[in-house]
Scaffold this active site. Structure first.
Site, PDB file in Angstrom:
ATOM      1  N   SER A 138       0.853  -1.197   0.000  1.00 46.92           N
ATOM      2  CA  SER A 138       0.000   0.000   0.000  1.00 46.92           C
ATOM      3  C   SER A 138       0.883   1.239   0.000  1.00 46.92           C
ATOM      4  CB  SER A 138      -0.886   0.012   1.250  1.00 46.92           C
ATOM      5  OG  SER A 138      -1.535   1.273   1.372  1.00 46.92           O
ATOM      6  N   TYR A 151      -1.465  -1.142  10.027  1.00 45.73           N
ATOM      7  CA  TYR A 151      -1.506  -1.363   8.570  1.00 45.73           C
ATOM      8  C   TYR A 151      -0.275  -0.766   7.897  1.00 45.73           C
ATOM      9  CZ  TYR A 151      -3.617  -1.176   3.850  1.00 45.73           C
ATOM     10  OH  TYR A 151      -3.889  -1.318   2.509  1.00 45.73           O
ATOM     11  N   LYS A 155       2.564  -3.191   6.274  1.00 46.25           N
ATOM     12  CA  LYS A 155       2.692  -3.203   4.806  1.00 46.25           C
ATOM     13  C   LYS A 155       4.138  -2.861   4.442  1.00 46.25           C
ATOM     14  CE  LYS A 155      -1.481  -4.067   2.973  1.00 46.25           C
ATOM     15  NZ  LYS A 155      -1.739  -5.327   2.235  1.00 46.25           N
TER      16      LYS A 155
HETATM   17  N1  LIG Z   1      -8.771  -0.596  -1.688  1.00 47.90           N
HETATM   18  C1  LIG Z   1      -7.743   0.220  -1.551  1.00 47.90           C
HETATM   19  O1  LIG Z   1      -7.875   1.441  -1.666  1.00 47.90           O
HETATM   20  C2  LIG Z   1      -6.374  -0.314  -1.248  1.00 47.90           C
HETATM   21  C3  LIG Z   1      -5.312   0.594  -1.175  1.00 47.90           C
HETATM   22  C4  LIG Z   1      -4.041   0.126  -0.881  1.00 47.90           C
HETATM   23  C5  LIG Z   1      -3.824  -1.225  -0.700  1.00 47.90           C
HETATM   24  N2  LIG Z   1      -4.878  -2.090  -0.775  1.00 47.90           N
HETATM   25  C6  LIG Z   1      -4.607  -3.508  -0.558  1.00 47.90           C
HETATM   26  O2  LIG Z   1      -5.150  -4.272  -1.623  1.00 47.90           O
HETATM   27  C7  LIG Z   1      -5.594  -5.540  -1.136  1.00 47.90           C
HETATM   28  C8  LIG Z   1      -7.046  -5.764  -1.509  1.00 47.90           C
HETATM   29  O3  LIG Z   1      -7.827  -4.677  -1.116  1.00 47.90           O
HETATM   30  P1  LIG Z   1      -9.376  -4.608  -1.488  1.00 47.90           P
HETATM   31  O4  LIG Z   1      -9.776  -3.183  -1.383  1.00 47.90           O
HETATM   32  O5  LIG Z   1      -9.655  -5.337  -2.752  1.00 47.90           O
HETATM   33  O6  LIG Z   1      -9.995  -5.423  -0.239  1.00 47.90           O
HETATM   34  P2  LIG Z   1     -11.462  -6.012   0.006  1.00 47.90           P
HETATM   35  O7  LIG Z   1     -12.455  -5.313  -0.839  1.00 47.90           O
HETATM   36  O8  LIG Z   1     -11.629  -5.996   1.469  1.00 47.90           O
HETATM   37  O9  LIG Z   1     -11.352  -7.510  -0.551  1.00 47.90           O
HETATM   38  C9  LIG Z   1     -10.567  -8.404   0.120  1.00 47.90           C
HETATM   39  C10 LIG Z   1     -10.668  -9.815  -0.477  1.00 47.90           C
HETATM   40  O10 LIG Z   1     -10.000 -10.678   0.454  1.00 47.90           O
HETATM   41  C11 LIG Z   1     -10.945 -11.595   1.065  1.00 47.90           C
HETATM   42  N3  LIG Z   1     -10.578 -11.680   2.475  1.00 47.90           N
HETATM   43  C12 LIG Z   1     -10.615 -10.696   3.399  1.00 47.90           C
HETATM   44  N4  LIG Z   1     -10.166 -11.160   4.579  1.00 47.90           N
HETATM   45  C13 LIG Z   1      -9.839 -12.469   4.388  1.00 47.90           C
HETATM   46  C14 LIG Z   1      -9.308 -13.490   5.229  1.00 47.90           C
HETATM   47  N5  LIG Z   1      -9.032 -13.275   6.527  1.00 47.90           N
HETATM   48  N6  LIG Z   1      -9.076 -14.711   4.688  1.00 47.90           N
HETATM   49  C15 LIG Z   1      -9.337 -14.967   3.391  1.00 47.90           C
HETATM   50  N7  LIG Z   1      -9.842 -14.039   2.549  1.00 47.90           N
HETATM   51  C16 LIG Z   1     -10.092 -12.805   3.049  1.00 47.90           C
HETATM   52  C17 LIG Z   1     -12.307 -10.988   0.783  1.00 47.90           C
HETATM   53  O11 LIG Z   1     -13.343 -11.955   0.745  1.00 47.90           O
HETATM   54  P3  LIG Z   1     -14.129 -12.421   2.096  1.00 47.90           P
HETATM   55  O12 LIG Z   1     -14.572 -11.177   2.805  1.00 47.90           O
HETATM   56  O13 LIG Z   1     -15.248 -13.244   1.566  1.00 47.90           O
HETATM   57  O14 LIG Z   1     -13.159 -13.222   2.899  1.00 47.90           O
HETATM   58  C18 LIG Z   1     -12.067 -10.370  -0.596  1.00 47.90           C
HETATM   59  O15 LIG Z   1     -12.081 -11.382  -1.603  1.00 47.90           O
HETATM   60  C19 LIG Z   1      -5.307  -5.528   0.375  1.00 47.90           C
HETATM   61  O16 LIG Z   1      -4.058  -6.103   0.635  1.00 47.90           O
HETATM   62  C20 LIG Z   1      -5.259  -4.048   0.701  1.00 47.90           C
HETATM   63  O17 LIG Z   1      -4.484  -3.760   1.847  1.00 47.90           O
HETATM   64  C21 LIG Z   1      -6.138  -1.672  -1.035  1.00 47.90           C
END
Ligand SMILES: NC(=O)c1ccc[n+]([C@@H]2O[C@H](COP(=O)([O-])OP(=O)(O)OC[C@H]3O[C@@H](n4cnc5c(N)ncnc54)[C@H](OP(=O)(O)O)[C@@H]3O)[C@@H](O)[C@H]2O)c1
Length: 252
Positions: A138, A151, A155
């Site tokens: 991130s 976080y 990260k």
């Molecule tokens: N969105 C942003 O702005 C952003 C920015 C910087 C970095 N990131 C990084 O990008 C990655 C994905 O972000 P996102 O926004 O796509 O997240 P998200 O919308 O929360 O999706 C997360 C995915 O992981 C699964 N998941 C969550 N907790 C889990 C667990 N304990 N075990 C197994 N599966 C799990 C969720 O499905 P279930 O809930 O069904 O388990 C879903 O498929 C993360 O590493 C996040 O830190 C995101």
């Protein structure tokens, strides 16, 4: 540009929606066989069916990434189902907070999850001859953002660990890189929740992005697909920032 991903075998944690979902889709669309996991069986089933439409092999399993043995078992099952692994994407996050429970949760999922996945897949990655591992980090790891939360620091640990691994396994033909998204918007994702619950905060962050908008999961997936592919064969130990200019520091 042909990324030469056809027939590659990829494992994506948290691949049912958001950024992980877009990564799984992109890799499947490029002709890769894909394994995904998440905690929700119905979501795994739906995503597995969607990925199968691209014609490659697909493996899905309901796993909670906080459960170390279950995560290792998922990796072993995925390798068995796909017949090996060339690409590993550690996308799932425990997110974070300020208290000790939050630090433990982020450490367990983000850092230990990466350690366990690499341990469980490294022999298959070596056998691949073109192994590529990508940790989703991130911009919060490299730029001050929303206070001293677990976080941000963990990260950053992930980026440091990817670098160490890249040095260790370059001789074995396995590359390790990170992709660090800035604010990425997707329906029911973290920024959609902020938009609904704290619109002023959402707007202040959106306004800080020089491009004037939040990113899309597909824009992160494009960077991951490139790093995963033979087109990035000489790239290892790096952290690719995908943030529309949100991180204003000079990227040495
Ligand atoms: N969105 C942003 O702005 C952003 C920015 C910087 C970095 N990131 C990084 O990008 C990655 C994905 O972000 P996102 O926004 O796509 O997240 P998200 O919308 O929360 O999706 C997360 C995915 O992981 C699964 N998941 C969550 N907790 C889990 C667990 N304990 N075990 C197994 N599966 C799990 C969720 O499905 P279930 O809930 O069904 O388990 C879903 O498929 C993360 O590493 C996040 O830190 C995101």
């Amino acid at each position: 540009m042909d990324l030469e991903l056809k027939g590659k075998k990829a494992l994506v944690t948290g691949g049912t929606r958001g950024i992980g979902g877009a990564i799984a889709e992109r890799l499947a669309r490029e002709g890769a066989d894909v394994a995904i996991c998440s905690r929700t069986p119905a979501a795994v089933e739906a995503m597995t069916a969607a990925l199968e439409a691209h014609g490659g092999k697909v493996y899905g399993e309901a796993v909670n990434a906080t459960d170390g043995p279950a995560l290792r078992e998922f990796a072993a099952n995925a390798i068995g189902a796909l017949g090996g692994v060339d690409i590993v994407v550690h996308n799932v996050s425990g997110w974070g907070g300020l208290d000790e429970a939050a630090w433990r949760q982020t450490f367990e999922v983000d850092v230990l999850g990466a350690v366990r996945l690499v341990e469980a897949t490294i022999e298959s990655l070596k056998a691949s001859g073109s192994g590529s591992v990508i940790f989703i980090a991130s911009t919060a790891a490299v730029d001050a953002f929303r206070g001293p939360r677990s976080y941000n620091a963990l990260k950053a640990a992930l980026i440091a660990h990817a670098n160490s691994l890249s040095q260790e396994y370059a001789k074995d033909g396995v590359r390790f890189n990170c992709v660090s998204p800035g604010p990425i918007f997707h329906k029911d994702g973290p920024w959609d929740n902020v938009k609904k619950n704290d619109p002023a905060m959402y707007e202040s962050v959106r306004a800080r992005v020089p491009m004037g908008r939040m990113g899309a999961p597909e824009e992160v997936a494009n960077a991951v697909a490139f790093l995963a592919s033979p087109a990035a064969a000489y790239i290892t130990g790096t952290n690719v920032i995908v943030d529309g200019g949100f991180t204003s520091r000079v990227q040495f």
